[in-house]
Motif scaffolding. Structure first.
Motif, short mmCIF file in Angstrom:
data_model
loop_
_atom_site.label_atom_id
_atom_site.label_comp_id
_atom_site.label_asym_id
_atom_site.label_seq_id
_atom_site.Cartn_x
_atom_site.Cartn_y
_atom_site.Cartn_z
N GLN A 179 0.83 -1.20 0.00
CA GLN A 179 0.00 0.00 0.00
C GLN A 179 0.88 1.26 0.00
O GLN A 179 1.98 1.26 0.56
N LEU A 180 0.34 2.30 -0.61
CA LEU A 180 0.96 3.63 -0.59
C LEU A 180 0.01 4.56 0.16
O LEU A 180 -1.14 4.73 -0.24
N TYR A 181 0.49 5.14 1.27
CA TYR A 181 -0.34 5.98 2.13
C TYR A 181 0.14 7.42 2.08
O TYR A 181 1.33 7.70 1.87
N THR A 182 -0.80 8.33 2.30
CA THR A 182 -0.47 9.72 2.55
C THR A 182 -1.34 10.21 3.69
O THR A 182 -2.40 9.63 3.96
N ASN A 183 -0.89 11.25 4.38
CA ASN A 183 -1.62 11.69 5.57
C ASN A 183 -2.70 12.71 5.22
O ASN A 183 -2.53 13.60 4.40
N ASN A 184 -3.85 12.52 5.89
CA ASN A 184 -4.99 13.43 5.78
C ASN A 184 -5.39 13.79 7.20
O ASN A 184 -6.09 13.03 7.87
N GLY A 185 -4.92 14.94 7.67
CA GLY A 185 -5.12 15.27 9.07
C GLY A 185 -4.28 14.35 9.93
O GLY A 185 -3.09 14.18 9.71
N SER A 186 -4.91 13.72 10.92
CA SER A 186 -4.19 12.84 11.83
C SER A 186 -4.35 11.37 11.47
O SER A 186 -4.15 10.49 12.31
N SER A 187 -4.72 11.08 10.23
CA SER A 187 -4.90 9.69 9.80
C SER A 187 -4.29 9.50 8.42
O SER A 187 -3.95 10.46 7.72
N TRP A 188 -4.17 8.23 8.03
CA TRP A 188 -3.60 7.89 6.73
C TRP A 188 -4.70 7.40 5.79
O TRP A 188 -5.65 6.76 6.22
#
Length: 456
Positions: A179-188
């Motif tokens: 998986q490739l994740y990026t942060n959105n606020g305090s979650s991924w």
């Protein structure tokens, strides 16, 4: 003795046995039968010095899934294909065929010289279920059973079961989609990682590539080493060089080599240090945490700020003009970026007390201007290995020619080698000239295009 006499004696024995069973059931009270069955089982256990551990697929609590059963199933998948004589096949969602041992099948295993056996089966439940609750299917009663000699109890129930868990985790990591994740606020939030870059296709001098590959593999196998040292199982990489030299491609190759997930951390989207730590806690094992262009992320990477009294506000006490230091952030820039993230918070995130909350992690920084970074951020121990990615030279060009043209030699190679020594061109620019613009372009046309670009 002929066959007729044998059958006659066998019939007499069976008849006597059935008669005794009927007498036992009819004339012995229930509590006496329970005592007799209990002590007969104890006698059998003493005569048969083996221990059994059963892993049921579902727990007794509303048929909740048993994680231990899934772990054993994953562990046995590879072994069953090689050793079991009876297998069952299932198709996964991605249409791949998965083989596992069939019911009432047994396969052996060995651990540190200890012999043991794994078996599978199904438990038949006689309990009634509520009419409005769907009855469990036969598959819901499946189980795995581990059998071993009681003298090996400490080895099996301790080190061996830990070995089963660790091996199952490794198998799941190899087989799952990265998986490739990026942060959105305090979650991924994440998507399937489909980048196909490998170290074989990476444009870099072969000996340097091999050095990096060896370093990565050594790290991934160094769990006991880090545990013995009492250090967090992590390693930092700093990739620096001009734009277009393959920093992002190398990160993708790292992930594909080790089978790790990627967490692309955008610092400008993090409000404060607390939110940064929340993101760290949510990451998984076997992951690469990436901060690209760290020199452009907030005001964290330059020289540390001077105190307010040393800044100057246009003139000194005698009225003479004072130039504001370049590292001081203007008020309008602060207003445009309200983040309260600090360099101290980032350093604690990388290798402070909280950095040990997940094991087996790479932390990768990329930058186009390594000279702009705070020395505290890139010192050894935080960024353990510094890798410079520079302009394309002939060794890198040969890799690109093989990737894009499928050739390892050409009459024009000698001329290109000399030109690459005289002019700086990034691998990305070289690759652009080797890309076919039309179907009619030949290998020679694309090499000529590169030569023209290098001579102009």
């Amino acid at each position: 003795m002929d066959l007729g006499n044998i059958l006659s004696h066998l019939g007499s024995f069976l008849g006597t046995l059935m008669f005794l069973c009927a007498i036992y059931q009819k004339y012995f009270p229930g509590h006496i039968r329970s005592y007799m069955e209990k002590y007969s089982r104890l006698g059998l256990d003493l005569a048969r010095p083996y221990v059994q551990v059963t892993f049921y697929e579902f727990t007794d609590h509303m048929f909740a899934k048993n994680a231990a059963y899934s772990t054993v199933k994953c562990f046995l998948t590879g072994r069953s294909t090689a050793q079991a004589k009876r297998l069952k096949a299932q198709l996964k969602r991605n249409q791949s065929l998965v083989l596992s041992i069939d019911e009432r099948e047994e396969i052996p295993d060995e651990f540190h010289g200890v012999r043991l056996w794994w078996g599978s089966g199904k438990r038949v439940s006689k309990s009634k279920v509520l009419p409005f609750y769907p009855p469990p299917s036969a598959d819901n009663k499946s189980y795995y059973k581990l059998t071993f000699h009681q003298r090996d109890r400490d080895v099996i129930l301790g080190p061996y079961l830990n070995h089963v868990r660790e091996e199952a985790e490794a198998i799941k990591a190899r087989n799952r989609q990265r998986q490739l994740y990026t942060n959105n606020g305090s979650s991924w939030m994440g998507v399937v990682f489909e980048h196909r870059a490998t170290f074989q296709t990476l444009a870099m001098e072969p000996s340097r590539k091999q050095e990096i590959v060896d370093d990565l593999i050594t790290f991934s196998n160094a769990k006991d080493f880090y545990r013995r040292l009492g250090r967090a199982w992590k390693r930092g990489y700093l990739l620096h060089g001009p734009p277009g030299t393959g920093k992002s491609t190398m990160i993708a190759a790292m992930a594909n080599l080790l089978g790790y997930d990627l967490y692309d951390l955008e610092l400008t989207a993090v409000k404060d240090n607390t939110e940064l730590l929340k993101l760290l806690i949510q990451t998984s094992k076997k992951s690469i945490l990436v901060i690209e262009d760290i020199d452009c992320s907030l005001d964290l990477t330059g020289q540390r700020k001077e105190s307010k009294k040393d800044r100057g506000d246009g003139e000194d006490k005698k009225g003479r003009p004072v130039k504001k230091p370049s590292n001081v952030v203007d008020d309008d820039k602060k207003a445009a970026n309200p983040s309260k993230l600090t360099l101290s918070g980032l350093l604690n995130f990388i290798d402070g007390l909280w950095s040990v909350c997940r094991g087996e992690r790479l932390i990768v920084f990329t930058t186009n201007h390594v000279e702009k970074l705070d020395p505290a951020l890139i010192r050894r121990g935080r960024m353990d290995k510094h890798i410079e990615l520079s302009y394309c030279r002939f060794e890198e060009f040969k890799v690109l020619a093989k990737n894009y043209l499928g050739i390892e030699r050409h009459d024009l190679f000698e001329r290109i080698e000399g030109l690459l020594q005289e002019k700086n061109m990034t691998p990305a620019d070289v690759a652009e000239h080797l890309m076919p613009k039309t179907e009619a372009m030949t290998h020679e046309d694309r090499l000529e295009s590169l030569i023209i670009a290098l001579t102009t």
